[in-house]
Design an enzyme around this catalytic site. Structure first.
Site, short mmCIF file in Angstrom:
data_model
loop_
_atom_site.label_atom_id
_atom_site.label_comp_id
_atom_site.label_asym_id
_atom_site.label_seq_id
_atom_site.Cartn_x
_atom_site.Cartn_y
_atom_site.Cartn_z
N SER A 1 0.84 -1.20 0.00
CA SER A 1 0.00 0.00 0.00
C SER A 1 0.87 1.24 0.00
O SER A 1 2.07 1.19 0.30
CB SER A 1 -0.92 0.07 1.23
OG SER A 1 -1.76 -1.05 1.30
N ASP B 1 6.26 -8.07 12.50
CA ASP B 1 6.49 -9.51 12.63
C ASP B 1 5.56 -10.06 13.70
O ASP B 1 5.91 -10.17 14.87
CB ASP B 1 7.95 -9.79 12.99
CG ASP B 1 8.29 -11.28 12.94
OD1 ASP B 1 7.38 -12.08 12.62
OD2 ASP B 1 9.44 -11.65 13.22
#
Length: 821
Positions: A262, A334
């Site tokens: 994005s 993560d």
């Protein structure tokens, strides 16, 4: 003979009549489900009258006396236009596709059941705040009102696809909307795949130093040396052949390169020509027909909200109100860890923990399959998360005998309050309030770009796992689940998530690039989604002292590849304008012609130019040549060019030029040799596919956007009606991103990009604009199925106005919902 001819003519005429009648019948049945946007309907459980005003782009503007009624009407509108899409999203999350599609989707259902997303969504219903639950129930009731209307009025089962597939539709529930958020998280997840691939690369490469070349860290700070995977998990001595993820178009399991991206950027009043804040956002997802996004305007008690929704969820995920604008990008936090669990040799129903062996949490699950006997699978969970099969993401290739792999993932929370946080965001009136209410958003992790009338900011939202500083792999590789230091220890405080408010420079942006450089375990991530687009974005933002809505649009649509500008001089350094003139028709002459074209090219990935195709083919063939001998079967995993790898090799960073030498050959090849051979390979491929006349090539012929129907897109004949194909600009690393397929006979097809674009200008909010890549309707017979597609392709937009008068003036219909007496 005359009699035979007469009867043949009669037979032929009869066949024609039957075909025409059949087509008419099919059209009649399919058209019955076309929504009527200009009507009055009495519906149950509505408290007061609601109007759904459709503007000329079929964007619903919903006006009601309470928020509950407005969300009711949104559910009704979503079901009017996207019922098939909604039910497929729900079936995918539930692991129930095989009830409709048979054995073709069993693998998808099996994996979805093992992840248990829908059960987690059901459990999370009780975690929502009272207002959110009220709106979820209202939304579900609105969806069900449309279902009731379809059944009682015989409206063609609600969608043409319902005639082709026996897909009974059950009532919508609040848990269904929560499940779609979790499904979105699955589509954006990349770290599981990244961990397994890193482990497999570690096992395949003879020199551990080369792992930093092929899977490079994003620039900006170093990472301490990690042990090899074989040292962390002994017993793995080889890697297996690649096993593919489910290939059905409905599969939510995406390769790491397609795990979401994005763009979003914002400008403060000091950097805006108009003196108001600016925000641009274009989330990147897989192209489909219809697009995943659906435009809508909600007139809430707190004010109007307009922007992009996903059918099935009562949320404006990217949009604006009168006071606040917000956009999203994939954060690449993560939030996944693979754990290798050791089985008890004496009892395989137990796994090893720091405190000894413990029984798996198990549950049976029955998968119903169309035209086949049902199958029962046993779901197993450890303290670290669900146990996944070895075929999933090639987990079997890095799991030693006597062990299984489990997945820790924030999406799997049973107390997921993401829906409540997103609901509160739509009511926020300032950047700081929006950041505060977003604390409850757990997953998927995203960067939330914000502007109010005077301030800009960005906050990474989502639960960040707390890892022990002594974690063996720092979350970069699968690690033993029985070692306490490798296990998650809750969630880091929300304040640890990166945050930027009112920067001195007056501009904030994100292209999935690395946003912070912090030591483990507060590092956020070692793997980021972009190292290239951010370079071009910085140049465009710094080129102007002040920006406008139009300059933000220009940046969204920019097609200049920083990667091409940076790599072409490097890989062609010993090839440009060298050697004698070659005879026409020889490979050398063709190479010289290609190099001449590239030498004068600006790096613009324009659909009408030949240079982007030559460049893309050259880079693809170059990487394939460089990695094939070192990686063997694993080379197939590298479907897209990694620019940092090419740069490291050609600059010989830490000896990376060894990738250019073919191990199996006697000569020592240089990187210049590789570049020359790869260019010849590329030109042969181009000639075989598009012809030898390089000057007449068009990048757009190869780079077609593939907005394909997820179910009918491969059906004979029907695919010509349901698929939307367009010649497009851009490429893998341009701001106007058009991520290529990377494999198969059409490797440069544009399959992943900005299916939604929005630019919000708070100096003149009604001049804000947005667009989606197809149209509002999911009905293939509707004129709104693809009416926005050509606007999107040309880089045009439609108004994003909260002016009720403008919506009514351009209305194509008004649906009035009244409480049933």
């Amino acid at each position: 003979m005359a009699v035979v001819f007469k009867w043949l003519m009669r037979l032929a005429a009869t066949c024609v009549v039957l075909v025409v009648l059949g087509v008419c019948m099919v059209y009649y049945l399919a058209s019955r489900s076309l929504p009527d946007y200009d009507k009055t309907l009495e519906v149950p459980y509505l408290t007061a009258e609601v109007e759904i005003v459709r503007d000329n782009a079929n964007v619903p503007h919903i006006f009601g006396q309470s928020d509950q009624d407005v969300f009711y009407a949104l559910g009704y509108a979503h079901a009017q236009d996207r019922l098939w899409q909604m039910t497929m999203l729900r079936r995918t999350a539930q692991g129930r596709l095989s009830e409709v599609f048979g054995t073709a989707t069993v693998e998808i259902d099996t994996l979805m059941r093992r992840l248990d997303l829908y059960t987690r969504a059901v459990a999370s219903v009780d975690a929502q705040d009272a207002r959110t639950m009220q709106m979820l129930r209202a939304y579900a009731t609105g969806v069900n009102a449309r279902l009731d209307e379809i059944n009682t009025s015989a409206l063609g089962r609600g969608a043409p696809e319902m005639f082709l597939f026996n897909a009974p539709v059950s009532a919508w529930r609040p848990a269904d909307s929560l499940a779609i958020i979790k499904l979105m998280g699955l589509q954006l997840a990349a770290h599981l795949d990244e961990e397994v691939l890193r482990a497999r690369m570690s096992l395949a490469l003879s020199d551990p130093k080369r792992l930093a070349d092929i899977l490079p860290d994003a620039p900006g700070g170093g990472v301490a040396a990690l042990p090899e995977y074989a040292q962390i998990v002994p017993g793995v001595t080889r890697f297996a052949e690649n096993t593919m993820l489910p290939q059905h178009p409905l599969s939510p399991f995406k390769r790491r390169i397609f795990a979401g991206a994005s763009n979003a950027w914002a400008a403060a009043p000091s950097r805006s020509a108009s003196g108001g804040t600016l925000l641009a956002n274009d989330p990147h997802l897989e192209f489909t027909a219809p697009a995943i996004w659906y435009l809508a305007r909600l007139e809430l008690e707190s004010g109007g909200v307009i922007g992009a929704t996903i059918p099935g969820m009562p949320l404006v995920l990217s949009g604006r109100s009168e006071a606040l604008g917000w956009g999203i990008t994939s954060a690449y936090m993560d939030d996944q860890d693979v754990h290798i669990e050791q089985l008890n040799p004496d009892n395989p129903e137990e796994y090893r923990t720091p405190d000894g062996f413990k029984r798996f949490e198990t549950r049976g699950s029955i998968i119903t399959i169309k035209d086949e006997a049902p199958i029962t699978i046993t779901l197993r969970w450890t303290d670290n998360g669900p146990v996944l099969p070895g075929t999933h993401y090639n987990l079997g290739s890095i799991t030693p005998p006597g062990h299984v792999a489990s997945l820790g993932w924030t999406v799997l929370s049973r107390n997921d309050t993401s829906m409540s946080a997103a609901m509160q965001l739509m009511q926020a009136i300032s950047v700081r309030e929006a950041i505060r209410v977003a604390e409850g958003f757990l997953a998927p992790a995203m960067n939330l770009m914000l502007v109010d009338r005077s301030e800009i900011g960005m906050k990474m939202i989502g639960a960040m796992p707390r890892r022990d500083a002594g974690h063996q792999s720092q979350g970069r590789l699968p690690s033993p689940g029985w070692i306490a230091a490798n296990r998650w220890q809750g969630r880091l405080p929300y304040a640890s998530n990166p945050e930027f408010i009112a920067p001195n420079g007056g501009i904030i942006g994100n292209t999935n690039n690395k946003v912070v450089d912090r030591p483990f375990p507060n590092h956020v991530s070692f793997d980021w989604g972009d190292t290239q687009r951010i370079q071009r974005w910085q140049r465009l933002m710094q080129a102007r002292e002040v920006h406008t809505r139009d300059s933000f649009i220009e940046a969204q649509l920019d097609t200049v590849s920083f990667t091409a500008r940076a790599l072409l001089p490097l890989i062609g350094a010993e090839l440009w304008f060298t050697g004698e003139a070659a005879p026409e028709g020889t490979p050398l002459r063709q190479r010289q012609r290609a190099l001449t074209l590239l030498a004068g090219w600006s790096g613009e990935m324009n659909e009408h130019m030949p240079e982007p195709l030559i460049y893309a083919a050259w880079l693809q063939r170059l990487q394939q040549r460089m990695i094939q001998d070192e990686l063997g079967p694993l080379a197939a995993e590298m479907t897209h060019v990694e620019p940092l790898f090419i740069e490291r090799a050609f600059r010989d960073i830490d000896g990376a030029s060894v990738w250019c030498d073919v191990i199996q050959s006697a000569p020592v090849e240089t990187c210049a040799d590789m570049a020359r051979l790869a260019l010849d390979d590329a030109l042969i491929m181009i000639e075989e596919t598009w012809g030898p006349a390089l000057e007449t090539l068009r990048w757009g012929d190869a780079h077609q956007a593939t907005h394909d129907h997820a179910v009918l897109g491969e059906a004979p004949l029907l695919r010509y009606f349901v698929n939307i194909r367009q010649s497009t600009n851009g490429g893998d690393n341009t701001l106007q991103r058009g991520l290529t397929k990377g494999t198969g006979p059409d490797p440069f097809h544009n399959t992943h990009g900005a299916a939604y674009r929005g630019v919000y200008d708070f100096a003149d909010p009604d001049s804000s604009v947005f667009i989606t890549s197809t149209g509002q309707s999911g009905h293939l017979l509707s004129r709104h199925y693809d009416d926005l597609a050509q606007l999107w392709r040309r880089g045009e937009y439609i108004p994003m106005s909260l002016d009720e008068g403008l919506a009514r003036a351009a209305s194509v219909g008004v649906t009035v919902l009244r409480p049933r007496r």
